[in-house]
Design an enzyme around this catalytic site. Structure first.
Site, short mmCIF file in Angstrom:
data_model
loop_
_atom_site.label_atom_id
_atom_site.label_comp_id
_atom_site.label_asym_id
_atom_site.label_seq_id
_atom_site.Cartn_x
_atom_site.Cartn_y
_atom_site.Cartn_z
CD GLU A 1 31.59 -10.60 8.32
OE1 GLU A 1 32.38 -11.46 7.88
OE2 GLU A 1 31.16 -9.65 7.64
CG ASN A 2 27.79 -15.64 9.48
OD1 ASN A 2 28.92 -15.70 9.00
ND2 ASN A 2 26.84 -16.50 9.15
#
Lengths: 221, 214, 214, 221
Positions: free
Chosen positions: A47-48
């Site tokens: 998700e980064n």
């Protein structure tokens, strides 16, 4: 297999389907990436801001600009892409993630999950977990069956929820369970345990599947 | 020209400002800008960042130095200092789901009045928020987030202020650059020009490019 | 492998489908995919596109060929045929402000339940929409937009389906690729690999890469 | 100067401030780009997805992938960038455009504007105009003062609005006007006309500025 976490991760890996977009939570779920079955090609999203997350780089090959959501150095596989957090969460909330695997503190028979806060004790924050839970097409909880002997699979979560009714399946060292409208159904059992032993460590009342199977633990990679 | 040095950068800050800091577990956070902010000793800051960094890295430095009144973030798990200061009331922490946080910042920069998300339904994130039912699904109304200043880290920045981010350093940076009144970028590398096709933050969102003092 | 040919592409379509078509005044529209769709003769389509193209270009071809039941667009000014067909009731046209249109498509792809925008307040765009006051400003609640199929034009597409758009061909393409159940991309050029930093539509949004018949 | 449109565009160009992000509508407003004053550097945005819009390319140098919002071939100047429509309208609606210049069918004394539809007659659509009107920090209408002798500056727009109360200034061949809470104030006058001639061609009652100036028409480029 050297411990319970690896065992659970191995079993969860059997759920991967060819072409799946998969987001693995920090901790135990991360281990699932080590056991992707032969012939299955999945895309790990972090998700980064990347897709086609690869394994840890060789020592000395780390790029400080390239990490996973836990801040650890990773690699990107061929065909991968980087993007910003807005697109990353559009992927997550827009139902473009086929499967997420998360650890948890508590899960209950309604599919509620609590894994982000123990009031007045541990307040790490929810990070991307709330988004993953509502956005992923399928939610798997992978965790130890109990916390120091105390049940984590409950009638009703006592900790503040991370999401309501979003869990689809639970994988522990004791077995595999699915959340149904009628409660939690045990569908696979680790032959090291009996049904009554598992029920004893589970606060929620288990429905035992008619075709209860032996938990598949080993597969070739 | 947008180029200023660290001293000029430092003179800009005042107590009580709200500051968005790009980065995800300090990847994509500009440490030189944080260090300069530590030197200014400005206090009562509201910091908006994905996380609390580590005790001695990223926004964690500002927290350790007692410059932060309020932290708005999605998690603080890897900064035990932040957790302790929160517990004993020395740091106000507002925790927001990561996707909601970045989308609120985007909405701030994009002129939207808010958006509807299912994230947080049935949790304490609901508290104080308007719930709406649209086409038979429940959503929370989340409002835009803006700030006085954005601190951005660019991997490559051209002389006009256009920015390209490398690998996973992009994260919150592009949205924050749009959502603040004054955006400062720290360039890891300054280049003459960039290919207009690949620019990730167009120059119009960048007010100042900050460099070392001469 | 995602590579299919035009014949396989054509076999996919049915009457009554909703189709998003990338492009802005046909720049960034894939003419070969439109031509193939014309050949299928499927009808009663709902087309979502920035504009109506020109009478013999872009979605204009589908309109001329009486395949479109409803057009959702921000303007139709450069296609007199569309205007005439709208006037005599042979084409339903829903006009949406351009920024609202693209944001609705983004919301569809991003799993948002809607967003609040001041665009259209005090105009007929308000009709049938919920008005909301947030922090003393008035907004319209706009809902997400999705479709069965997206037709995308990629300037460079790699074997995995990652897409880069050149110059102003990007426009609506990336958002539409995310908002549809089945996304087809026409590659102007197929390449082995692309730099992961500069990919504009990641492969997970692309279901098929369409090429000429052999 | 060869015609009314160029004259109006020349005067509007004097409003440009160094560093402004500017979006010009199709038609007359586009001409403003030809008269940017010396020493002033502005950035033209085109809502189809670019900043630092440049002039028309030389014949034979056109890139079919690079056009303005009217679909005409253009160039991009050094320092420019391309982006998608979502970012383009984030720029527009997020108040990152300092000035937009638009043509119009009608404007009224409340700053209302109608320029996107003549019901049952001309239905081109609003394109990006509604977004530009609510999003741009300053809105200038540049148009001929009348339509075949009929006033376009009205007490109240009769056509469906494009936006409510968003117009800041009006530039026509007769003069320069600003919208105030008290009505439309004439602040510059083209000396070819008298005040009463202008009022005659204007339905809204004009407030005449105490320091009414001669319309500045010519400047060096």
């Amino acid at each position: 297999m050297n411990n319970i976490k690896d065992m659970i991760a191995r079993r969860v890996a059997l759920e991967l389907k060819d072409g799946d977009v998969v987001n693995l939570g920090i901790g135990l779920p991360t281990l699932v990436a080590n056991y992707v079955p032969k012939g299955i090609n999945v895309f790990f999203q972090s998700e980064n801001g990347l897709i086609n997350l690869g394994p840890k780089p060789e020592a000395g090959e780390e790029d400080p600009d390239l990490t996973n959501a836990g801040g650890q150095p990773v690699t990107i596989l061929p065909g991968g892409a980087f993007f910003d957090s807005a697109l990353s969460f559009s992927i997550i909330r827009g139902h473009h993630v086929d499967l997420t695997v998360l650890g948890s503190l508590q899960v209950d028979e309604k599919g509620n999950i609590a894994n982000w806060i123990i009031p007045n004790k541990m307040v790490p924050g929810m990070g991307g977990a709330m988004d993953l839970l509502v956005g992923a097409k399928k939610v798997i909880v992978a965790m130890s069956h109990t916390n120091k002997g105390k049940p984590k699979i409950l009638k009703k979560c006592s900790l503040p929820l991370t999401a309501k009714g979003e869990v689809d399946m639970i994988f522990t060292e004791m077995g595999v369970m699915e959340i149904t409208p009628y409660g939690i159904r045990l569908i696979e059992i680790n032959p090291q345990y009996t049904i009554s032993e598992i029920q004893e460590k589970t606060e929620a009342e288990l429905i035992i599947a008619k075709d209860l199977k032996k938990m598949e633990l080993i597969h070739e990679i | 020209m947008k180029l200023i040095n660290i001293n000029a950068f430092k003179s800009f800050f005042q107590d009580g400002m709200s500051i968005m800091v790009g980065g995800f577990m300090v990847v994509g956070t500009s440490e030189p800008l944080i260090d300069a902010l530590v030197e200014t000793k400005v206090k009562d800051l509201t910091i908006i960042c994905n996380d609390a960094g580590y005790p001695n890295k990223g926004v964690g430095k500002l927290i350790e130095n007692n410059q932060v009144k309020k932290l708005i973030a999605s998690h603080i798990g890897l900064n035990p200092t932040a957790g302790k200061m929160m517990a004993n009331g020395r740091l106000e922490v507002e925790l927001i789901p990561q996707g909601t946080l970045v989308e609120r910042i985007r909405a701030g920069g994009a002129g939207l009045g808010g958006f509807l998300t299912p994230t947080g339904i049935g949790t304490i994130v609901e508290e104080g928020k308007q719930k709406m039912r649209v086409d038979d699904k429940e959503y929370l109304l989340e409002k835009p987030l803006k700030a006085d200043v954005a601190l951005i880290r660019g991997s490559k920045v051209d002389q006009y202020g256009n920015v390209i981010y490398h690998a996973t350093t992009r994260n919150f940076n592009p949205m924050m650059a749009m959502a603040c009144n004054h955006t400062f970028v720290w360039p890891e590398q300054i280049v003459d020009t960039l290919d207009p096709n690949y620019i990730m933050t167009p120059h119009i969102f960048v007010d100042y490019i900050v460099k070392e003092n001469d």
